[in-house]
Design a protein around this motif. Structure first.
Motif, PDB file in Angstrom:
ATOM      1  N   GLU A 104       6.765   4.777  -5.427  1.00  0.00           N
ATOM      2  CA  GLU A 104       7.664   4.192  -6.421  1.00  0.00           C
ATOM      3  C   GLU A 104       7.789   5.104  -7.652  1.00  0.00           C
ATOM      4  N   ASP A 156      13.702  -2.194 -10.223  1.00  0.00           N
ATOM      5  CA  ASP A 156      13.234  -2.968  -9.064  1.00  0.00           C
ATOM      6  C   ASP A 156      14.335  -3.113  -8.018  1.00  0.00           C
ATOM      7  N   LEU A 190      14.810   0.222  -6.113  1.00  0.00           N
ATOM      8  CA  LEU A 190      13.699   0.435  -5.176  1.00  0.00           C
ATOM      9  C   LEU A 190      13.908  -0.384  -3.903  1.00  0.00           C
ATOM     10  N   ARG A 249      14.088   0.669   0.064  1.00  0.00           N
ATOM     11  CA  ARG A 249      13.117   0.125   1.026  1.00  0.00           C
ATOM     12  C   ARG A 249      13.759  -0.299   2.343  1.00  0.00           C
ATOM     13  N   LEU A 297      12.526   5.008   0.778  1.00  0.00           N
ATOM     14  CA  LEU A 297      11.741   5.097  -0.456  1.00  0.00           C
ATOM     15  C   LEU A 297      10.583   6.070  -0.253  1.00  0.00           C
TER      16      LEU A 297
END
Length: 424
Positions: free
Chosen positions: A147, A359, A362, A366, A390
């Motif tokens: 991350e 968020d 991300l 994912r 990611l």
């Protein structure tokens, strides 16, 4: 020993003991090691030390040898006037300036564990896939590693996008067009396609986007492919390009994409035709991209994009192919477009107005598939699998920015390994 390693050791306080004494034998207590300075000036700012019952606040300069102060001519630089401590690995010279100002010198070589230096030099001298390959294991990867890497990459990309925005007078639609062109060019033609897109003011694209024929003519003409037309459709594109060139006073330049080492499906002729179709089909493309709430919705924006009918049985101008099939965007290629253009633009656009964008972005990554290339394969051989984009984007970014450049001192993995006993 080098200065960068000394700074690293000082920043992370990697000492065998902390009963520091200066070159005169006076005890020094480091109340605040300071803030590591990556810009010009002293190496550590806002530090505090206690010596002879006096507390001093200011900056700390670090050198391999004390004589480097003279060699670097710091005395002549006003940025170094508030140095309160000179930290060196080897105190090879008395600095008269420090004597006169009562500035202590701290020699570190008896406070540093040799294994840290040994591990570091072992890494930087390695020529393997990653410097720490011999001692690496997946459990050395810190929590939040992927991350953090991806957000770093997006932040760096957004700075570039913001610079481009100033040139384009804050026109995000133009920036999206340029970055989509870059993505459609893939590795071989990315820079060429972006240059081609930047050659024309985006207002021209907006004015002709309802005519796919003109969009293709514009792209093909700028690529220099319409000089010698060989069939009816090529002659139509040439006529349209000459009209557009005169009407919009297009620059008289040619930007030549490359065909070498490309599979036919990735030929620039096909990709530019598909880019034209994308803008023909979507009159509000930027709004669609920004309003999309997840990756699946984003994919549908590009799902119907295809090259024009001429390219069903062509890969080059005037040469009919034995293969006759519609040239649509594959699912894999759409994901490449999202990774290399759409998501960085979306992040740059929303990061100042949407507090949850980190968020959200991300989550987009994912659910997209992991990339496949030699770097990802290299990590896989070390036991690190990429389950999604990611993780693959993170590993590619980390390899290029830390492993390939041997920045082990700035690496979360390297931080763990450097403190361990060396494994041969």
């Amino acid at each position: 020993m080098n200065e960068k390693l000394l700074q690293y050791i000082w920043n992370y306080k990697l000492f065998t003991h902390f009963d520091f004494k200066d070159s005169e034998g006076n005890s020094i207590e480091i109340l605040d090691f300071g803030k590591w300075n990556s810009d010009s000036g002293p190496d550590f700012l806002f530090a505090k030390i206690k010596i002879n019952n006096l507390i001093l606040a200011g900056n700390i300069e670090i050198h391999v040898k004390a004589s480097d102060w003279i060699f670097h001519q710091h005395s002549q630089n006003s940025d170094y006037q508030n140095v309160i401590l000179h930290v060196v690995f080897q105190n090879d010279a008395d600095i008269l300036e420090f004597k006169n100002k009562n500035i202590p010198t701290l020699e570190l070589r008896n406070y540093i564990d040799e294994k840290i230096c040994s591990n570091y030099h072992h890494f930087v001298n390695e020529s393997r896939f990653i410097p720490c390959e011999k001692v690496f294991s997946p459990d050395k990867i810190p929590i939040g590693f992927h991350e953090e890497n991806l957000i770093k990459k997006l932040e760096e990309k957004s700075l570039i996008i913001e610079k481009d925005l100033k040139i384009q007078k804050n026109n995000f639609e133009a920036i999206l067009f340029h970055y989509l062109a870059y993505a459609f060019g893939l590795k071989i033609n990315a820079a060429v396609f972006k240059q081609l897109a930047e050659t024309v003011d985006f207002s021209v694209i907006n004015k002709i986007r309802q005519d796919k024929n003109q969009l293709e003519a514009l792209f093909f003409g700028l690529a220099g492919w319409l000089e010698n037309t060989e069939d009816h459709q090529s002659k139509i594109w040439k006529r349209e390009f000459e009209f557009l060139k005169a009407k919009y006073q297009l620059p008289n330049i040619v930007i030549s994409p490359k065909f070498l080492r490309l599979r036919p499906a990735n030929f620039p002729t096909i990709r530019l035709s598909q880019l034209a179709d994308l803008y023909f089909q979507h009159s509000h493309l930027f709004s669609e991209v920004i309003s999309a709430k997840n990756s699946e919705v984003l994919k549908t924006v590009f799902a119907s994009t295809k090259a024009s009918e001429y390219w069903n049985d062509h890969y080059n101008f005037g040469k009919i192919s034995s293969v006759n099939t519609q040239k649509i965007l594959s699912s894999n290629f759409i994901e490449i477009i999202l990774l290399n253009a759409v998501l960085p633009i979306k992040f740059a656009y929303e990061k100042h107005t949407n507090e949850y964008i980190t968020d959200e972005i991300l989550e987009y990554y994912r659910v997209l598939a992991a990339e496949k290339n030699t770097v990802v394969d290299g990590w896989k051989n070390l036991g690190v699998k990429s389950e999604n984009s990611l993780e693959s984007q993170s590993l590619i970014y980390h390899y290029k920015n830390f492993c390939e450049t041997k920045k082990c001192l700035n690496c979360g993995i390297g931080f763990k390994i450097l403190k361990e006993p060396r494994h041969v």
